[in-house]
Motif scaffolding. Sequence first.
Motif, PDB file in Angstrom:
ATOM      1  N   GLY A  22       0.987  -1.161   0.088  1.00 45.37           N
ATOM      2  CA  GLY A  22      -0.051   0.233  -0.806  1.00 45.37           C
ATOM      3  C   GLY A  22       0.726   1.392   0.220  1.00 45.37           C
ATOM      4  O   GLY A  22       2.084   0.881  -0.525  1.00 45.37           O
ATOM      5  N   TYR A  23       0.156   2.518   0.398  1.00 46.92           N
ATOM      6  CA  TYR A  23       0.993   4.099   0.112  1.00 46.92           C
ATOM      7  C   TYR A  23       0.819   4.045   1.441  1.00 46.92           C
ATOM      8  O   TYR A  23      -0.466   4.311   2.446  1.00 46.92           O
ATOM      9  N   HIS A  24       1.660   4.475   2.230  1.00 47.07           N
ATOM     10  CA  HIS A  24       1.758   6.050   3.676  1.00 47.07           C
ATOM     11  C   HIS A  24       1.846   6.808   3.497  1.00 47.07           C
ATOM     12  O   HIS A  24       2.916   7.370   2.540  1.00 47.07           O
ATOM     13  N   GLY A  25       0.712   7.843   4.335  1.00 43.63           N
ATOM     14  CA  GLY A  25       1.004   8.944   3.865  1.00 43.63           C
ATOM     15  C   GLY A  25       0.007  10.006   2.958  1.00 43.63           C
ATOM     16  O   GLY A  25      -0.135   9.424   2.709  1.00 43.63           O
TER      17      GLY A  25
ATOM     18  N   SER B  28       6.708   3.484  13.133  1.00 37.59           N
ATOM     19  CA  SER B  28       5.901   3.498  14.222  1.00 37.59           C
ATOM     20  C   SER B  28       5.297   4.047  14.594  1.00 37.59           C
ATOM     21  O   SER B  28       4.504   4.514  14.391  1.00 37.59           O
ATOM     22  N   LEU B  29       4.592   2.393  15.009  1.00 35.80           N
ATOM     23  CA  LEU B  29       2.986   2.573  15.869  1.00 35.80           C
ATOM     24  C   LEU B  29       2.734   2.536  16.699  1.00 35.80           C
ATOM     25  O   LEU B  29       1.572   2.229  17.516  1.00 35.80           O
ATOM     26  N   SER B  30       3.629   2.528  17.867  1.00 35.93           N
ATOM     27  CA  SER B  30       3.495   2.251  19.398  1.00 35.93           C
ATOM     28  C   SER B  30       4.454   3.178  19.574  1.00 35.93           C
ATOM     29  O   SER B  30       6.117   3.793  19.323  1.00 35.93           O
TER      30      SER B  30
ATOM     31  N   ALA C 167       3.505   7.804  12.382  1.00 36.59           N
ATOM     32  CA  ALA C 167       2.511   6.902  11.583  1.00 36.59           C
ATOM     33  C   ALA C 167       1.394   8.020  10.995  1.00 36.59           C
ATOM     34  O   ALA C 167       0.774   8.728  11.314  1.00 36.59           O
ATOM     35  N   GLN C 168       0.889   7.396   9.465  1.00 38.46           N
ATOM     36  CA  GLN C 168       0.296   8.702   9.527  1.00 38.46           C
ATOM     37  C   GLN C 168      -0.993   7.489   8.308  1.00 38.46           C
ATOM     38  O   GLN C 168      -0.782   5.955   9.201  1.00 38.46           O
ATOM     39  N   ALA C 169      -1.313   7.794   7.620  1.00 37.74           N
ATOM     40  CA  ALA C 169      -2.384   6.849   7.351  1.00 37.74           C
ATOM     41  C   ALA C 169      -2.158   5.924   6.464  1.00 37.74           C
ATOM     42  O   ALA C 169      -1.490   5.946   6.011  1.00 37.74           O
TER      43      ALA C 169
END
Length: 226
Positions: free
Chosen positions: A74-77, A144-146, A177-179
């Motif tokens: 997918g695509y982050h950000g 980083s998600l946490s 972390a973004q969408a």
Amino acid sequence: MRWRHAIAATALALGASACQQPLLAAEKAVEAPAAKRAAKEGSGLKTAIFAGGCFWGVEGVFSHVRGVTSAVSGYHGGTERQAHYKLVSSGITDHAEAVRVTYDPKVIRYDQLLRIFFSVVTDPTQLNRQGPDVGAHYRSAIVSLSAEQNAVAKAYLAQLRSVDLWDKPIVTRIERAQAFYPAETYHQDFMLKNPRHRYIVRWDAPKVKALKALYPGAYSARFQPD
């Protein structure tokens, strides 16, 4: 490069290659050290996001890691409106091609995923590119998600910078972390569905072979095509 995916669907339909990549040296696998700071994540499935160039190869490698239950390209950000291949590959958005990995920390910890990432997935010395693919959307990044993932990632990057594994400085960065937006259907499980695609054979299949050679205990063949 932009041409890598742009005609992928058409090329597959015609039985032609979507890639006419230049004769560049393949990214070299290295055996990164085990992390000194092990992740403490508790029980239950966890999620991580990695950006390491073309998501075909990133997804392909993590799909073969024991303890990984899902790997989604997918695509982050960026924004949802821009999160599709044509715009992302133009380089005008803030997205990175990335893979969302769901894993069981009782089988494979986050720090062990980082070790695999730096060993066989990404060349951390390449800025805004990987292999033949050039642009900020192909950057090498850890999302980083946490708080725990952030601490482990920072510690591991510092550890890697203290050893002499690469000839150039590490430029992989930790991003907030973004969408995350799943990529188009034809990008999902691309290596599994297209094992003889020229790009896969040239650039990505060697990464899976390196995973098996370097970390046989972490390797799983369950996603491997017949």
